[in-house]
Design an enzyme around this catalytic site. Structure first.
Site, PDB file in Angstrom:
ATOM      1  N   CYS A   1      -2.986   1.890   6.749  1.00  0.00           N
ATOM      2  CA  CYS A   1      -3.087   1.335   8.101  1.00  0.00           C
ATOM      3  C   CYS A   1      -3.652   2.354   9.084  1.00  0.00           C
ATOM      4  O   CYS A   1      -4.156   1.977  10.134  1.00  0.00           O
ATOM      5  CB  CYS A   1      -1.726   0.860   8.563  1.00  0.00           C
ATOM      6  SG  CYS A   1      -0.481   2.136   8.401  1.00  0.00           S
TER       7      CYS A   1
ATOM      8  N   GLU B   1       8.858   4.178  14.046  1.00  0.00           N
ATOM      9  CA  GLU B   1       9.636   4.569  12.869  1.00  0.00           C
ATOM     10  C   GLU B   1       9.472   6.063  12.680  1.00  0.00           C
ATOM     11  O   GLU B   1       8.364   6.588  12.807  1.00  0.00           O
ATOM     12  CB  GLU B   1       9.143   3.813  11.633  1.00  0.00           C
ATOM     13  CG  GLU B   1       9.472   2.330  11.724  1.00  0.00           C
ATOM     14  CD  GLU B   1       9.177   1.564  10.449  1.00  0.00           C
ATOM     15  OE1 GLU B   1       8.192   1.890   9.761  1.00  0.00           O
ATOM     16  OE2 GLU B   1       9.926   0.635  10.138  1.00  0.00           O
TER      17      GLU B   1
ATOM     18  N   ASN C   1       0.816  -1.226   0.000  1.00  0.00           N
ATOM     19  CA  ASN C   1       0.000   0.000   0.000  1.00  0.00           C
ATOM     20  C   ASN C   1       0.851   1.280   0.000  1.00  0.00           C
ATOM     21  O   ASN C   1       0.397   2.316  -0.456  1.00  0.00           O
ATOM     22  CB  ASN C   1      -1.018  -0.005   1.155  1.00  0.00           C
ATOM     23  CG  ASN C   1      -0.381  -0.064   2.507  1.00  0.00           C
ATOM     24  OD1 ASN C   1       0.776  -0.437   2.649  1.00  0.00           O
ATOM     25  ND2 ASN C   1      -1.134   0.300   3.530  1.00  0.00           N
TER      26      ASN C   1
END
Ligand code: NAP
Length: 485
Positions: free
Chosen positions: A289, A463, A157
């Site tokens: 997400c 991240e 994605n």
């Protein structure tokens, strides 16, 4: 594919600085989800080539880790510049393999670039510390060292930014990385690797392997020389990889699925909330997400919100992402379309009302209508599961506790959102949401500077931000003794 630089379209994998095909010539065909046309093919590699990539990474590591941080930073900044120079071609490749509209593809590439430029600088600030000593004549201190060979497995994605978000902190910290991109979107990864080579990333420091996911995944997880695995993808696959990595006790970063709630309070700016819901629900055809999965609206403003959201949603233009004016591309594959229908049918059977959409788009193929459902309840699959498509489920609440209980009633904990203008509600709700990230009157969460990640079944680690480089570093404690005069 009309590219300004056709050499960015690679149909081979990069291992140890060499572009290779499978020995037996086996390939995986990649198609454009907008029209089903074949774009190209990539090598179907496996265990042997994964071992080759690990060997080459291990061989290249001493040179890379011993470069000065500024030298690694220079290479990362050159990589960033080359990506910027080639953004039109990279966006074209991404739209063709993934389906998102060109402007969204460019937006994703700029997001990816924000990680590279951030870690080019963060790598220069990997400080150790001297610790105030509890002993006379002894001085404790720490230094930070790269963990060693790392691996990344990434989803379809976000074919570019997920790689930039992993590779740039790894490289900045002094680690080589072996990348296994999603089989549906390998060409963005291969183009990134080509630009990395042009930027001066040494042979073996970035390898990209395509092929059978479980064979490559098993080979990476089982190999003790791979010291860290960073995975972005579904919770189901993430759990399998965590179990497989247990035997070699690797460091793990897991960016997994989400089930984001958006709470809209009675005092919210409804125009702002509608804009947020639009941006965060229908971007990438709902296949992100952090897409809002459940919109929980105060009773007093529910009808106004639904009317305004429906009006705006009618303006979405569904079609091939290469065409001007298109704002929603196709779903990734036929099973994603079938899954949307199953979600809608389940919700309707349990009492939800379809306000808009609810069917495959008249264009056919993999296009699905932007959909709004009201009267959603916790018994419905749209409430419990990650939808990963353009369906906006809406439910009502009367008191804050009820909204929070609904919002937290999930095993996931990635992104969450709240719309309110009240300072007290803002802080109470942001604190009580059991999620790794909370957007308050805002949905655009990600950038190089900030820590992105989830709690519970949404993952481990962060991240981005100063946190994102930590997982690529070990802290070594050194005690310097014999200092007494
Ligand atoms: P996926 O099916 O889990 O696949 C992700 C990656 O894992 C792909 O490269 C895939 O390879 C590989 N893979 C699949 N099975 C494997 C196995 N047994 N061993 C090793 N690797 C394996 O997820 P997806 O459908 O691509 O992506 C959607 C999911 O990613 C959603 O749940 C979404 O929420 C999550 N996501 C999370 C974040 C975050 O930051 N938290 C960001 C983006 C997406 P193949 O493609 O070759 O099968």
């Amino acid at each position: 594919m009309q590219l300004k630089d056709s050499s960015l379209f690679k149909q081979q994998c990069l291992i140890g600085g060499q572009w290779i095909s499978a020995d037996n010539g086996a390939t995986i065909t990649v198609t454009n989800p907008a029209d089903g046309a074949v774009i190209g093919a990539v090598p179907k590699l496996g265990k042997k080539e994964t071992a080759m990539a690990i060997d080459s990474a291990e061989k290249a590591w001493p040179l890379w880790k011993n470069l000065r941080p500024l030298q690694r930073s220079d290479i990362l900044r050159r990589w960033h510049s080359l990506i910027a120079e080639n953004i039109d071609d990279l966006a074209m490749i991404m739209t063709m393999e993934q389906g998102k509209p060109l402007t969204e593809a460019k937006g994703e590439i700029m997001l990816g670039m924000s990680y590279i430029t951030w870690y080019a600088e963060e790598g220069r600030r990997v400080y150790g510390e001297t610790i105030p000593s509890p002993w006379a004549g002894r001085q404790p201190m720490t230094i930070r060292q790269p963990v060693g060979v790392t691996a990344a497995i990434t989803p379809w994605n976000f074919p570019m930014s997920m790689i930039a978000r992993k590779a740039s902190p790894a490289l900045a910290a002094g680690c080589p990385m072996i990348i296994k991109p999603a089989g549906k979107t390998p060409f963005s990864a291969l183009a990134m690797a080509e630009l990395g080579q042009r930027a001066g990333v040494p042979d073996g420091i970035i390898s990209v392997i395509t092929g059978d996911a479980s064979v490559i995944g098993d080979a990476l997880c089982a190999n003790p020389r791979v010291r860290k695995l960073s995975f972005t993808g579904s919770t189901e696959v993430g759990k399998k990889l965590m179990a497989s990595c247990a035997t070699t006790v690797k460091k793990l970063s897991m960016e997994l699925g989400g089930n984001a709630p958006m709470i809209i309070c009675s005092d919210a700016d409804i125009g702002q909330a509608v804009a947020g819901a639009m941006g965060c629900k229908f971007r990438n055809a709902g296949q992100t997400c952090i897409c809002v999965n459940r919109i929980i609206v105060h009773d007093d403003v529910h009808d106004q919100f639904v009317t305004m959201l429906a009006e705006k949603t009618k303006g979405i233009v569904v079609g091939n992402g290469l065409e001007a004016g298109v704002t929603q591309g196709p779903m990734i594959n036929p099973s994603a379309v079938a899954s949307m229908q199953a979600f809608v049918d389940d919700a309707v059977a349990k009492g939800a009302k379809v306000i808009l959409g609810g069917k495959p788009d008249v264009k056919g193929g993999l296009f699905y209508q932007p959909t709004i459902l009201t009267g959603v309840t916790p018994e419905m699959r749209v409430f419990r599961e990650e939808i990963f498509g353009p369906i906006a489920p809406i439910m009502r609440f009367k008191i804050e506790e009820e909204a929070l209980a609904l919002a937290n009633d999930t095993e996931y904990g990635l992104a969450s959102y709240v719309y309110t203008r009240d300072l007290g509600s803002f802080y109470r709700i942001a604190e009580a949401l059991d999620y790794g990230m909370v957007g308050v009157n805002e949905v655009a969460l990600a950038s190089g500077e900030v820590p992105f990640g989830g709690v519970k079944h949404s993952g481990l680690g962060r991240e981005g931000g100063r946190q994102g480089i930590e997982d690529y570093l070990e802290t070594k404690y050194i005690l310097l003794g014999g200092l007494s005069a």
